[in-house]
Write an enzyme that holds these catalytic residues in place. Structure first.
Site, PDB file in Angstrom:
ATOM      1  N   PHE A 112       0.859  -1.177   0.000  1.00  0.00           N
ATOM      2  CA  PHE A 112       0.000   0.000   0.000  1.00  0.00           C
ATOM      3  C   PHE A 112       0.903   1.238   0.000  1.00  0.00           C
ATOM      4  O   PHE A 112       1.852   1.313   0.773  1.00  0.00           O
ATOM      5  CB  PHE A 112      -0.874  -0.036   1.259  1.00  0.00           C
ATOM      6  CG  PHE A 112      -1.946   1.004   1.283  1.00  0.00           C
ATOM      7  CD1 PHE A 112      -3.103   0.847   0.541  1.00  0.00           C
ATOM      8  CD2 PHE A 112      -1.802   2.145   2.055  1.00  0.00           C
ATOM      9  CE1 PHE A 112      -4.104   1.805   0.577  1.00  0.00           C
ATOM     10  CE2 PHE A 112      -2.798   3.108   2.094  1.00  0.00           C
ATOM     11  CZ  PHE A 112      -3.950   2.944   1.348  1.00  0.00           C
ATOM     12  N   TYR A 208     -10.201  -0.567  11.345  1.00  0.00           N
ATOM     13  CA  TYR A 208     -11.467  -0.082  10.775  1.00  0.00           C
ATOM     14  C   TYR A 208     -11.894  -0.901   9.557  1.00  0.00           C
ATOM     15  O   TYR A 208     -12.961  -0.693   9.021  1.00  0.00           O
ATOM     16  CB  TYR A 208     -11.375   1.408  10.406  1.00  0.00           C
ATOM     17  CG  TYR A 208     -10.133   1.775   9.621  1.00  0.00           C
ATOM     18  CD1 TYR A 208     -10.035   1.527   8.263  1.00  0.00           C
ATOM     19  CD2 TYR A 208      -9.034   2.339  10.265  1.00  0.00           C
ATOM     20  CE1 TYR A 208      -8.882   1.836   7.565  1.00  0.00           C
ATOM     21  CE2 TYR A 208      -7.879   2.652   9.577  1.00  0.00           C
ATOM     22  CZ  TYR A 208      -7.811   2.394   8.218  1.00  0.00           C
ATOM     23  OH  TYR A 208      -6.660   2.691   7.538  1.00  0.00           O
ATOM     24  N   LYS A 209     -11.037  -1.841   9.127  1.00  0.00           N
ATOM     25  CA  LYS A 209     -11.391  -2.689   7.983  1.00  0.00           C
ATOM     26  C   LYS A 209     -12.169  -3.905   8.499  1.00  0.00           C
ATOM     27  O   LYS A 209     -13.320  -3.760   8.903  1.00  0.00           O
ATOM     28  CB  LYS A 209     -10.120  -3.056   7.212  1.00  0.00           C
ATOM     29  CG  LYS A 209      -9.514  -1.828   6.511  1.00  0.00           C
ATOM     30  CD  LYS A 209      -8.142  -2.043   5.914  1.00  0.00           C
ATOM     31  CE  LYS A 209      -7.657  -0.733   5.261  1.00  0.00           C
ATOM     32  NZ  LYS A 209      -6.209  -0.708   5.011  1.00  0.00           N
TER      33      LYS A 209
HETATM   34  C1  LIG Z   1      -5.598   0.687   4.872  1.00  0.00           C
HETATM   35  C2  LIG Z   1      -4.104   0.664   4.857  1.00  0.00           C
HETATM   36  C3  LIG Z   1      -3.344   1.736   5.358  1.00  0.00           C
HETATM   37  C4  LIG Z   1      -4.002   2.996   5.850  1.00  0.00           C
HETATM   38  O1  LIG Z   1      -3.208   3.658   6.804  1.00  0.00           O
HETATM   39  P1  LIG Z   1      -3.886   4.732   7.770  1.00  0.00           P
HETATM   40  O2  LIG Z   1      -2.754   5.418   8.403  1.00  0.00           O
HETATM   41  O3  LIG Z   1      -4.767   3.982   8.731  1.00  0.00           O
HETATM   42  O4  LIG Z   1      -4.718   5.652   6.929  1.00  0.00           O
HETATM   43  C5  LIG Z   1      -1.965   1.612   5.388  1.00  0.00           C
HETATM   44  N1  LIG Z   1      -1.348   0.494   4.919  1.00  0.00           N
HETATM   45  C6  LIG Z   1      -2.047  -0.538   4.420  1.00  0.00           C
HETATM   46  C7  LIG Z   1      -1.332  -1.743   3.922  1.00  0.00           C
HETATM   47  C8  LIG Z   1      -3.440  -0.481   4.349  1.00  0.00           C
HETATM   48  O5  LIG Z   1      -4.129  -1.492   3.820  1.00  0.00           O
END
Ligand SMILES: *Cc1c(COP(=O)(O)O)cnc(C)c1O
Length: 396
Positions: A112, A208-209
Site C-alpha cells: 500500500f 477499521y477494515k
Molecule cells: C488501509 C491501509 C493503510 C491505511 O493507513 P492509515 O494510516 O490507517 O490511513 C496503510 N497500509 C495498508 C497496507 C493499508 O491497507
C-alpha cells in the site's frame, strides 16, 4: 458455523449488500449505546477521573489483547494507538536499529503506497545511506540478501488480494539475517494469522477494515515478546515512558509493548473498537476463513458464469488469496458507481480494479447471489455508461 454468521449484530441498511468491509467495516449495533454511555456517564460525569475510574488509561493494552487473540499473538504483546501509517514508521524505525550495519529496506510493488511513503520519509530523515528497495511481489524471496536490514511487506495486496506466505517469507528473511515486519491491514479479522508461529519481529495493522472499529479507529502494533524490552522507540512520547507521571526531563522507554504507546489514546474510538472486538471473542478463525473462501468461490463462479465483461484480477487459488476478490474492467470506476447506485457496495482501485470484500460475519450465500444478479444487470446492459457515474469523488 453458528458462531460465524452474526448478521443481527450489525447495522446493515435496508437494500444494501455490503462488499466493502475490507475497507470500512459496518457498525456493530452495540457500539452506539456503549459510546453514548461513555460520553455521558464517563466523560460527562467522571471528567478527568475517567482515566483511572473508567479504565481509559489501560484501554490501549486491553483492546490490544482482544486483537492479539485473533492474530495468534500472546497477551501483552499488542498495543493500540495512532493510525497505521504512523505504526509503519514506528515499527520500521525500531526494526532498522536491530540491524545497524545494514542499509536496505526491502518491500514490494504490491504494498500500500502509504507504507512505502512512510519508509521514504524515514529514509530521508535519517540521511544515513538507507535505501527503500521495492521489487515485484513474486521476486521478494529471491531479493533478500545480506544487505537487507528489514523486509517490510503487507501480507495481502490491497488491489488483488494476493497473499504472501508469512511463515515461509519470514524464514527467508531470517535466513539472511534480516528483520521481518508484516502489515496485517487486510489480514486481521480476514483469515487466520499465527504471529508467534511465524516468528516475525514486528506486525502492525488497522482496525477499521475487517475488525469494524469505525472510521479512524486506532491501529495496532505487535513486537515479538523477546524484543519488547530492548527495542528503541523513535516516537518517544510520554505515554511510552516508564513513568509518564514522574515527568522526567529525559525519555526512558516503558516496559514491554507499552513503549510503543505514544500519546493520549483516542478513548471514544477505542470504546467503539472495544465493543466491536467483543464480537470476535467466540470466533474460530479457521471456521471464519473457510466461510470466507466459500463465499469468494461462489462469487467468482457466478460472476464468471454471468458477467463476461469482467476479468478476474485476483489469484484463482484461494490458498494465496485474502478475503477479497477483484475484477478488471476498463471503465471500472463508472461500473462500480452504477453497481453501488443499485445497493451493492464495493469499491474501485486505480487503474481498473473493481474490488469486493468478503466478510462471513454479515454475508451469506443468498447475499452473494443477489449481488451478482445486480452486477450482471449493470454490466450486461451497459447501465454504467452514463456521465453521472464517471465523475470521480475524492474517495474511490
Ligand atoms: C488501509 C491501509 C493503510 C491505511 O493507513 P492509515 O494510516 O490507517 O490511513 C496503510 N497500509 C495498508 C497496507 C493499508 O491497507
Amino acid at each position: 458455523m453458528s458462531n460465524i454468521l452474526k448478521k443481527e449484530a450489525f447495522i446493515l441498511p435496508e437494500g444494501v449488500i455490503y462488499l466493502d468491509g475490507n475497507s470500512l467495516g459496518p457498525m456493530p449495533k452495540a457500539v452506539a449505546a456503549r459510546v453514548q454511555t461513555m460520553l455521558t456517564d464517563e466523560w460527562g460525569e467522571m471528567l478527568i477521573r475517567g482515566w483511572n475510574g473508567a479504565g481509559w488509561m489501560d484501554q490501549p493494552a486491553r483492546v490490544g489483547d482482544q486483537v492479539a487473540r485473533i492474530i495468534g499473538a500472546p497477551e501483552g504483546s499488542v498495543v493500540m494507538g495512532d493510525t497505521l501509517s504512523l505504526k509503519v514508521f514506528q515499527a520500521l524505525a525500531a526494526a532498522i536499529k536491530l540491524m545497524p550495519e545494514r542499509r536496505v529496506i526491502l518491500s514490494d510493488t504490491g504494498n500500500f503506497p502509504s507504507d512505502l511513503y512512510m519508509a521514504e520519509g524515514l529514509v530521508g530523515l535519517l540521511e544515513q545511506g538507507y535505501e527503500l528497495r521495492t521489487v515485484a511481489p513474486e521476486d521478494v524471496a529471491a531479493r533478500v540478501d545480506e544487505t537487507v536490514a528489514v523486509v517490510m511487506l503487507t501480507q495481502v495486496d490491497y488491489r488483488t488480494g494476493r497473499m504472501h506466505d508469512m511463515k515461509t517469507m519470514t524464514e527467508v528473511a531470517h535466513a539472511k539475517g534480516a528483520v521481518m515486519l508484516w502489515d496485517l491491514a487486510h489480514s486481521a479479522g480476514a483469515h487466520e494469522v499465527d504471529l508467534i508461529g511465524s516468528n516475525c519481529e514486528f506486525a502492525i495493522g488497522c482496525t477499521y477494515k475487517y475488525l469494524n472499529g469505525g472510521p479512524g479507529a486506532p491501529a495496532f502494533i505487535y513486537v515479538r515478546p523477546d524484543l519488547a524490552e530492548t527495542i528503541e522507540p523513535a516516537l518517544s512520547g510520554w505515554l511510552g515512558h516508564r513513568q509518564p507521571f514522574a515527568f522526567d526531563l529525559n525519555y526512558k522507554a516503558g516496559s514491554g509493548i507499552d513503549r510503543m504507546r505514544v500519546g493520549t489514546p483516542p478513548v471514544i474510538q477505542l470504546t467503539a473498537l472495544e465493543v466491536a472486538m467483543e464480537l470476535w471473542a467466540d470466533v474460530d478463525m479457521a471456521e471464519l476463513r473457510a466461510a470466507s473462501v466459500a463465499l469468494q468461490e461462489q462469487f467468482i463462479a457466478e460472476v464468471e458464469r454471468d458477467v463476461p465483461a469482467l476479468t478476474l484480477a485476483s489469484p484463482r487459488d484461494s490458498a494465496v488469496r485474502g478475503s477479497q476478490v477483484s475484477f478488471r474492467f476498463h471503465e471500472g470506476y463508472a461500473a462500480m458507481q452504477a453497481v453501488i447506485d443499485r445497493g451493492v457496495i464495493g469499491d474501485f482501485r486505480a487503474p481498473d480494479i473493481m474490488r469486493f470484500g468478503f466478510t462471513p460475519m454479515y454475508l451469506d450465500a443468498a447475499d452473494i447471489t443477489a449481488a451478482v444478479k445486480i452486477i450482471a444487470d449493470v454490466m450486461n446492459n451497459d447501465l454504467w455508461d452514463q456521465d453521472k457515474y464517471k465523475v470521480r469523488s475524492k474517495v474511490t
